[in-house]
Design an enzyme around this catalytic site. Structure first.
Site, PDB file in Angstrom:
ATOM      1  N   LYS A 158      -5.866 -39.415 -20.302  1.00 22.39           N
ATOM      2  CA  LYS A 158      -4.732 -38.927 -19.545  1.00 22.39           C
ATOM      3  C   LYS A 158      -3.601 -39.960 -19.663  1.00 22.39           C
ATOM      4  CE  LYS A 158      -7.220 -40.364 -15.437  1.00 22.39           C
ATOM      5  NZ  LYS A 158      -8.498 -39.940 -14.916  1.00 22.39           N
ATOM      6  N   SER A 202      -9.118 -48.730 -13.072  1.00 22.55           N
ATOM      7  CA  SER A 202      -8.135 -47.677 -12.822  1.00 22.55           C
ATOM      8  C   SER A 202      -7.322 -47.906 -11.550  1.00 22.55           C
ATOM      9  CB  SER A 202      -8.857 -46.329 -12.800  1.00 22.55           C
ATOM     10  OG  SER A 202      -7.939 -45.285 -12.740  1.00 22.55           O
ATOM     11  N   HIS A 203      -7.457 -47.001 -10.600  1.00 21.12           N
ATOM     12  CA  HIS A 203      -6.657 -47.026  -9.373  1.00 21.12           C
ATOM     13  C   HIS A 203      -7.322 -47.832  -8.268  1.00 21.12           C
ATOM     14  CE1 HIS A 203      -9.559 -43.910  -9.662  1.00 21.12           C
ATOM     15  NE2 HIS A 203      -9.656 -43.877  -8.355  1.00 21.12           N
ATOM     16  N   ASP A 253      -4.073 -48.625 -14.504  1.00 31.21           N
ATOM     17  CA  ASP A 253      -4.118 -48.682 -15.970  1.00 31.21           C
ATOM     18  C   ASP A 253      -3.195 -47.666 -16.640  1.00 31.21           C
ATOM     19  OD1 ASP A 253      -5.772 -46.653 -14.950  1.00 31.21           O
ATOM     20  OD2 ASP A 253      -6.967 -46.588 -16.775  1.00 31.21           O
ATOM     21  N   ASP A 289      -0.824 -45.353 -12.014  1.00 36.26           N
ATOM     22  CA  ASP A 289      -1.893 -46.157 -11.404  1.00 36.26           C
ATOM     23  C   ASP A 289      -2.130 -47.476 -12.136  1.00 36.26           C
ATOM     24  OD1 ASP A 289      -3.089 -45.140 -13.695  1.00 36.26           O
ATOM     25  OD2 ASP A 289      -5.072 -45.069 -12.764  1.00 36.26           O
ATOM     26  N   ASP A 324      -2.909 -44.350 -16.557  1.00 38.30           N
ATOM     27  CA  ASP A 324      -3.265 -43.010 -17.033  1.00 38.30           C
ATOM     28  C   ASP A 324      -2.979 -41.922 -15.996  1.00 38.30           C
ATOM     29  OD1 ASP A 324      -5.352 -43.767 -15.403  1.00 38.30           O
ATOM     30  OD2 ASP A 324      -6.948 -43.273 -16.838  1.00 38.30           O
ATOM     31  N   ARG A 325      -2.829 -42.310 -14.743  1.00 40.29           N
ATOM     32  CA  ARG A 325      -2.538 -41.291 -13.722  1.00 40.29           C
ATOM     33  C   ARG A 325      -1.050 -41.214 -13.421  1.00 40.29           C
ATOM     34  NH1 ARG A 325      -7.191 -41.136  -9.136  1.00 40.29           N
ATOM     35  NH2 ARG A 325      -8.935 -41.202 -10.575  1.00 40.29           N
TER      36      ARG A 325
HETATM   37  C1  G1P Z   1     -12.344 -39.820 -10.275  1.00 42.32           C
HETATM   38  C2  G1P Z   1     -11.597 -38.519 -10.349  1.00 42.32           C
HETATM   39  C3  G1P Z   1     -11.730 -37.930 -11.728  1.00 42.32           C
HETATM   40  C4  G1P Z   1     -11.260 -38.942 -12.777  1.00 42.32           C
HETATM   41  C5  G1P Z   1     -11.999 -40.249 -12.574  1.00 42.32           C
HETATM   42  C6  G1P Z   1     -11.481 -41.333 -13.523  1.00 42.32           C
HETATM   43  O1  G1P Z   1     -13.717 -39.608 -10.518  1.00 42.32           O
HETATM   44  O2  G1P Z   1     -12.055 -37.609  -9.372  1.00 42.32           O
HETATM   45  O3  G1P Z   1     -10.986 -36.746 -11.804  1.00 42.32           O
HETATM   46  O4  G1P Z   1     -11.480 -38.466 -14.066  1.00 42.32           O
HETATM   47  O5  G1P Z   1     -11.841 -40.708 -11.246  1.00 42.32           O
HETATM   48  O6  G1P Z   1     -10.129 -41.607 -13.321  1.00 42.32           O
HETATM   49  P1  G1P Z   1     -14.823 -39.475  -9.346  1.00 42.32           P
HETATM   50  O7  G1P Z   1     -14.691 -40.697  -8.487  1.00 42.32           O
HETATM   51  O8  G1P Z   1     -14.441 -38.251  -8.560  1.00 42.32           O
HETATM   52  O9  G1P Z   1     -16.125 -39.322 -10.067  1.00 42.32           O
HETATM   53 ZN    ZN Z   2      -6.489 -44.842 -14.212  1.00 48.15          ZN
END
Ligand code: G1P
Ligand code: ZN
Length: 543
Positions: A376, A113-114, A279, A277, A281-282
């Site tokens: 998302k 992800s990010h 991938d 981000d 999704d954000r």
């Molecule tokens: C974090 C975000 C959560 C999101 C997840 C995946 O998870 O807080 O909202 O769904 O990344 O993108 P966390 O690190 O808080 O468990």
């Molecule tokens: Zn992501």
């Protein structure tokens, strides 16, 4: 072609977190690590004999090599077909869509992800089910259980597949179809938002900057915003995916998307700014001199979604993760629709979406989505915003001002304390948990405690119960503090404190967020003794 049964032993630490398994890239590249986990997924979902899987990732370092291994393992495990994004690329929402469109049996998404990418950064792998959404807790539990007993994995000895070559390839009895990662997704977007209307907006001189942060949405944004919607070339910046995201941190928030923020608060700011981000999704939304918190964005989209063709009949309901601000609850109430509160993580929205209980959902962590996929979707949120801007003719700040004057403003901020020693973070949470019952009715830093509990969720669709989902303290006059440990970190523990304060007085709707949240922040730090318990006197990231 020889199929090999490779003997292996269980590898510790393969428990999926909030969103699949995330580790340092070096850990994923250790002997058998990826193979063990992939075989555990295949076994955990009951085998993949004769099944069709969608495979793609965000293009980070190790994406291609990992896909080659997964393809050889899918072949040896008798999958019928793998549908792979060209170059190994698929944004997470596009992968979700492809699973649904092709009625595949599931998919493997390669992303952290990010989190940053590269040999010394992070990697991740997630299994999504046939509905296109992240595997439920029950399925991830089965996968994890399997990692603990695994004794062999199956892999074909074969040459690499050319992932750039569109069309059909064969690997023994398995078909591999390489597809354009963008086109099906772009088709879907045209059924949801009004492309001609947005095209007219750009034709009228509306300006925008979309920061793809060197990540997977670059090709999607170039194709949709510039080629299809006529935004001028140069609207998309950092649009070429790179394996280390240009050495950046592909997290769309005011800290990491600073280039975009500076532009949007500078003298020649465009009308609209957005980022997504690693991938895809954000999303982050920012108007000229006006950053929109993700919680507010969810509320705004809920209030105006009916302006887009895909939601013209209104919304069935909405859902937000528990730490997300309660702004959307207030909009939902005024619309007379249900608002569900779920634990953090997209997997909890799947059942609600599948059961037709909600149309939109979102999280404070820059995630917004709808029933069009089961993830998302960053670019979708941006397009829906554009549709609303085009229909209303208002600016981002005008829309926000209207939202706040109609429903009050939920000031919001999240404090992240990263890489805290796990024992100290756990001790802080344990200490606070033990205090919760006694807090109600007391005063902390001048705020009255109205409620305090540990959030648990009873899924209204399948009756499953998820406990231990965050500590929450509700104060009088619309204040709230929530405490959680992150489930996506790859090093130590990350403590998240989520602060919220409702304001309904007209003359207080444009306060500085730090001022509006000062009391709740003071109370949160006091009640948790965070500084004493962790030795940290300031958060690493404030969003
Ligand atoms: C974090 C975000 C959560 C999101 C997840 C995946 O998870 O807080 O909202 O769904 O990344 O993108 P966390 O690190 O808080 O468990
Ligand atoms: Zn992501």
């Amino acid at each position: 072609m020889p199929m090999q049964n490779v003997r292996t032993t269980p590898i510790e630490g393969q428990k999926p977190g909030t969103s699949g398994l995330r580790k340092k890239t070096g850990v994923f590249r250790r002997p058998h690590f990826l193979e063990n986990y992939v075989q555990s997924i295949f076994d955990g979902i009951g085998g993949i004999d004769g099944k069709t899987l969608v495979i793609g990732g965000d293009g980070r370092f190790f994406n291609d090599a990992a896909i080659q291994i997964i393809l050889r393992m899918a072949c040896a495990n008798s999958a019928a077909k793998c549908i792979v994004g060209q170059g190994g690329l698929l944004s997470t929402p596009a992968a979700s869509h492809l699973i649904r469109l092709r009625e595949a049996d599931g998919g493997l998404i390669l992303s952290a992800s990010h989190n940053p990418g590269g040999p010394d950064a992070d990697f991740g792998l997630k299994y999504n089910g046939p509905n296109g959404g992240p595997a439920s807790e029950a399925v991830t539990d089965k996968i994890f259980e399997r990692t603990k007993t695994l004794a062999l994995y199956k892999i074909a000895a074969a040459e690499d597949i050319d992932l750039e070559q569109l069309g059909t390839h064969r690997l023994e009895n398995m078909t591999i179809e390489i597809v354009d990662p963008v086109s099906d997704y772009a088709d879907l977007m045209q059924t949801i938002v009004d492309f001609p209307k947005i095209r007219a907006l750009f034709a009228g001189g509306f300006t925008m900057c979309f920061d793809a942060m060197h990540a997977v949405t670059g090709p999607y944004a170039h194709a949709i915003l510039e080629d299809m919607l006529g935004a001028p070339q140069g609207t998309v910046i950092n649009g070429q995916p790179s394996s280390d995201f240009g050495k950046g941190h592909p997290d769309p928030n005011p800290i990491w998307a600073k280039t975009l923020m500076d532009k949007m608060y500078g003298p020649a700011a465009p009308d609209f700014g957005a980022a997504s981000d690693g991938d895809g999704d954000r999303n982050m939304i920012v108007g000229r001199g006006a950053y929109v918190t993700p919680s507010d964005s969810l509320a705004l989209l809920t209030a105006h979604a009916h302006l887009a063709p895909g939601y013209a009949d209104g919304l069935l309901g909405v859902a937000r993760s528990m730490p997300t601000s309660r702004a959307v609850d207030r909009v939902a109430e005024s619309l007379g629709i249900a608002c569900y509160e779920t634990p953090t993580g997209w997997k909890f929205f799947g059942n609600l979406l599948d059961a037709g209980k909600v149309t939109l959902c979102g999280e404070e962590s820059a995630g917004t989505g709808s029933d069009h996929v089961r993830e998302k979707d960053g670019l979708w949120a941006v397009l829906l915003w554009l549709n609303i801007l085009a229909e209303t003719g208002k600016s981002v700040s005008e829309l926000m001002a209207d939202l706040w004057s109609d429903h009050g403003r939920c000031y919001y901020s999240r404090l992240d304390y990263e890489d805290v020693e796990t024992d100290r973070a756990t001790a802080m949470m344990d200490g606070l948990r033990a205090k919760l019952d006694g807090l109600v009715g007391t005063e902390i830093a001048g705020l009255q405690v109205e409620a305090a509990d540990e959030f648990a969720y009873l899924d209204p669709v399948d009756g499953s119960r998820s406990t231990g989902q965050g500590l929450r303290i509700v104060f009088g006059h619309g204040g709230r503090a929530v405490f959680r440990l992150s489930g996506t970190g790859t090093q130590g523990a990350t403590i998240r404190i989520y602060l919220e304060q409702l304001q309904t007085e007209a003359e207080r709707l444009n306060d500085a967020p730090e001022t509006a949240l000062a009391s709740v922040r003071e109370a949160a730090l006091a009640v948790s003794d965070l500084v004493g318990m962790t030795g940290r006197d300031a958060p690493d990231v404030i969003t």
